[in-house]
Each structure stands twice: as structure tokens, then as C-alpha cells.
Design an enzyme around this catalytic site. Sequence first.
Site, mmCIF file in Angstrom:
data_model
loop_
_atom_site.group_PDB
_atom_site.id
_atom_site.type_symbol
_atom_site.label_atom_id
_atom_site.label_comp_id
_atom_site.label_asym_id
_atom_site.label_seq_id
_atom_site.Cartn_x
_atom_site.Cartn_y
_atom_site.Cartn_z
ATOM 1 N N THR A 16 0.862 -1.187 0.000
ATOM 2 C CA THR A 16 0.000 0.000 0.000
ATOM 3 C C THR A 16 0.894 1.231 0.000
ATOM 4 O O THR A 16 1.927 1.240 0.681
ATOM 5 C CB THR A 16 -0.944 0.056 1.227
ATOM 6 N N ASP A 24 0.226 3.777 1.455
ATOM 7 C CA ASP A 24 0.003 4.475 2.735
ATOM 8 C C ASP A 24 1.050 4.152 3.796
ATOM 9 O O ASP A 24 1.200 4.901 4.766
ATOM 10 C CB ASP A 24 -1.391 4.142 3.285
ATOM 11 N N ARG A 75 3.866 32.962 -4.038
ATOM 12 C CA ARG A 75 2.623 32.345 -3.580
ATOM 13 C C ARG A 75 2.861 31.341 -2.466
ATOM 14 O O ARG A 75 3.959 30.806 -2.322
ATOM 15 C CB ARG A 75 1.970 31.583 -4.737
ATOM 16 N N GLY A 132 -2.720 8.934 1.602
ATOM 17 C CA GLY A 132 -2.218 8.271 2.814
ATOM 18 C C GLY A 132 -3.301 7.827 3.770
ATOM 19 O O GLY A 132 -3.030 7.309 4.839
ATOM 20 N N ARG A 133 -4.551 8.097 3.394
ATOM 21 C CA ARG A 133 -5.704 7.833 4.277
ATOM 22 C C ARG A 133 -5.474 8.441 5.660
ATOM 23 O O ARG A 133 -5.168 9.624 5.730
ATOM 24 C CB ARG A 133 -6.019 6.334 4.336
ATOM 25 N N GLU A 159 -4.099 13.904 3.220
ATOM 26 C CA GLU A 159 -5.556 13.940 3.010
ATOM 27 C C GLU A 159 -6.344 13.647 4.294
ATOM 28 O O GLU A 159 -7.484 14.071 4.444
ATOM 29 C CB GLU A 159 -5.970 12.963 1.909
ATOM 30 N N ARG A 188 -2.497 28.866 -3.622
ATOM 31 C CA ARG A 188 -2.995 27.919 -4.632
ATOM 32 C C ARG A 188 -2.945 26.501 -4.067
ATOM 33 O O ARG A 188 -2.161 26.215 -3.166
ATOM 34 C CB ARG A 188 -2.130 27.963 -5.897
ATOM 35 N N HIS A 212 -4.378 10.464 -7.863
ATOM 36 C CA HIS A 212 -3.884 9.154 -8.304
ATOM 37 C C HIS A 212 -2.583 9.217 -9.093
ATOM 38 O O HIS A 212 -1.999 8.169 -9.386
ATOM 39 C CB HIS A 212 -4.981 8.427 -9.076
ATOM 40 N N VAL A 213 -2.124 10.422 -9.407
ATOM 41 C CA VAL A 213 -0.809 10.547 -10.050
ATOM 42 C C VAL A 213 0.244 9.865 -9.176
ATOM 43 O O VAL A 213 1.170 9.216 -9.670
ATOM 44 C CB VAL A 213 -0.452 12.042 -10.233
HETATM 45 O O1 F6P Z 1 -4.993 3.166 0.324
HETATM 46 C C1 F6P Z 1 -4.359 3.674 -0.800
HETATM 47 C C2 F6P Z 1 -5.023 4.909 -1.282
HETATM 48 O O2 F6P Z 1 -4.330 5.420 -2.393
HETATM 49 C C3 F6P Z 1 -5.204 6.003 -0.222
HETATM 50 O O3 F6P Z 1 -4.033 6.716 0.027
HETATM 51 C C4 F6P Z 1 -6.323 6.809 -0.844
HETATM 52 O O4 F6P Z 1 -7.074 7.500 0.121
HETATM 53 C C5 F6P Z 1 -7.166 5.743 -1.476
HETATM 54 O O5 F6P Z 1 -6.345 4.629 -1.714
HETATM 55 C C6 F6P Z 1 -7.795 6.173 -2.759
HETATM 56 O O6 F6P Z 1 -8.658 5.179 -3.155
HETATM 57 P P1 F6P Z 1 -9.384 5.164 -4.552
HETATM 58 O O7 F6P Z 1 -8.390 4.726 -5.569
HETATM 59 O O8 F6P Z 1 -10.475 4.183 -4.359
HETATM 60 O O9 F6P Z 1 -9.871 6.544 -4.823
#
Ligand code: F6P
Length: 322
Positions: free
Chosen positions: A103, A105, A140, A148-149, A200, A247, A253-254
Site C-alpha cells: 500500500t 500508505d 505564492r 495516505g488515508r 488527506e 494555490r 492518483h498521479v
Molecule cells: O490506500 C491507498 C489509497 O491510495 C489512499 O491513500 C487513498 O485514500 C485511497 O487509496 C484512494 O482510493 P481510490 O483509488 O479508491 O480513490
Amino acid sequence: MRGATAEGHEVVGIQDGWRGLVENDVEPLDRDSVRGILPRGGTILGSSGFNPFREGDGLEALQTTSSALGLDGVVAIGGEGTLGIAYRLNVEHGYPVVGVPKTIDNDLAGTDATIGFDTAVHICTEAIDRLHTTAESHNRVIVLEVMGRYAGWIAAASGIAGGADVILVPEVPTPIEDVCDQLLRRHEGGRDFSIVVVAEGYPLTRRSGEQEDPVVQDVDEYGFARLGGIGRVVAEEITKQLGFETRVTALGHVQRGGTPTARDRLLATRLGLEAARLAHTGTWGRMAAVRGNEITHVSLEEATRERRSVPPAWIEAGRIVA
Ligand code: F6P
């Protein structure tokens, strides 16, 4: 796969995590099917948040498929969700499974690193470097939101590596007023730009002790909260309290894509070989892990019992070098 076939085992790949096992969606895996995948990110097997314990006859179907395929055991590769299910299957149903921590995370206990984390940190660090360019030339404040959840590993590691001026993580939620004071001091000291990295899962916190829940965009098809949006909230607070031009960049997802770093490839290879060894010797209920530079294994129970948080020393390091 190669570790298991080297021991004479036949290997099948299960599609989309536990869903593939419940729905008998599997494919044979041999040397040809895994040839050339080292530089590829993601997974050739697919991924899902499917939970057999939440589906009506999911558990029964999983066991039926396992018997029909003549499986000796399963190697489950994933994070807290996937391995939490592996643990329950093993402890509650005696199901033969070993885990591999994967993961971005980096929040699994019992291992110093999870596959994908290093690559995500690398991408976020590069983003901070790039953001410095425009922050500096346009005077800026730029807020970078990373994934990272509920753990701040990616924010802490990339923030330190990229030289962020403020790093916000869920483990130690700095009050927003302190963030603004820090930025003000920096700008009064002659700098006219700043980089703020926010995880996040950071809950907006005030000096009064008031704390909001982490910002959630929505809920995915499996009922998991999709975090995201705190970057904008932090930027609005900075603008409101300081009036600085601010900003936001949310990497999204990058940070989960592209080619893996050499460190991640090496980790994945070493953990994969350990998982094959555990399966070959019938050492079920364990997760391959890395401690220091050594590959080892820990119980799935230890790995999933609680989230591994960023240690205070890292947070302190981020503060000192800012
Ligand atoms: O658990 C990995 C992770 O990339 C987290 O960091 C993120 O919050 C989540 O998955 C995003 O999930 P999804 O791809 O379902 O939007």
C-alpha cells in the site's frame, strides 16, 4: 510467482482481490505471464475493495472455489483491508493464507515499509520540487495535498525530502492558527513564498481544541470513505487569516502511477520470495515483512491490529528543517 514455481508449485492469479476467489475468476500464472512486469506500476491482477464477509454467501463461495481449484493456500497482497480479511479468514476459519504488505500508505504494523510507498514519496517529492518553481517566481503559498488515508507517512516523508515549510499530518494535527503564524514569521523574515504539504487525512484543528472530521469526498462502491479536499480548506484558511495569494494542488492518483522506484522493486521481489517460502512451508497466518534491512515475517494479527503512525521524531524532523 517465481519463488513458488521454483519450489515446484503451480500458481494461479486471482483477479481483483477477494472478488476473484469468490467468483472463481482466476488465471494460470507462469514465467511468461510475469515477464517484463518489474517496471510496471499497479497490478496485473487488478484490485477491488470486495469483502467476502460482507457478501451473503461470500465465505462459502470462497471456500468452494478454493477446493475446486485445489488450492493449498493463498498469498494475499494488499493493505489494511485485504490483509484484515486474510487475518479473519485464517483465524476464524483456519484458511491457509499469507500476506504481502502493499500500500502506498505505509500504515501496516510489523513492517518498516510497504510496497508502493517509496514510489509515491518519490512522485510527491518531485511535485514539491516543481511547485517550488512557481511558488517562488509568483510569490505564492502553495498547498499540496497528498494521499495516505488516516496516516501521514507520504506527507511527512515527501515534505521532509522536498523541503516543505509546513507539513500537516493526522497523527499530530497542528492547529491552523499555528500554521498561519509560522507562514507569517517566514514571510516577515523575508521569504515571499511557502510550500505546505497536507495529508488527506489531516483533520482541520483550531487552537481552541475544536477539530473537524477529515474531509471526505464521497463513499466508494464498497462503502469506503474517499478522502480528499482538505488542501482547499487549508488554502482558504490561509487566505482568510493572512491574505496571502494561495494555490492548491491535489496530486491524487498521479502518486499511485508510473514506474516503481528501484527500492520498491527490490522490496516487492524480496517480500514476494519470503511469501513463497512461507506458503511452501505451510507457515500460514503470517505476513512477509521488512525490519531494518532484513526480511522477516510477522503474524497477520500484528500487522492489522492497529495502524502504524508516523513517529513523533519524523514530525519533529519536519519542524526543525522547515
Ligand atoms: O490506500 C491507498 C489509497 O491510495 C489512499 O491513500 C487513498 O485514500 C485511497 O487509496 C484512494 O482510493 P481510490 O483509488 O479508491 O480513490
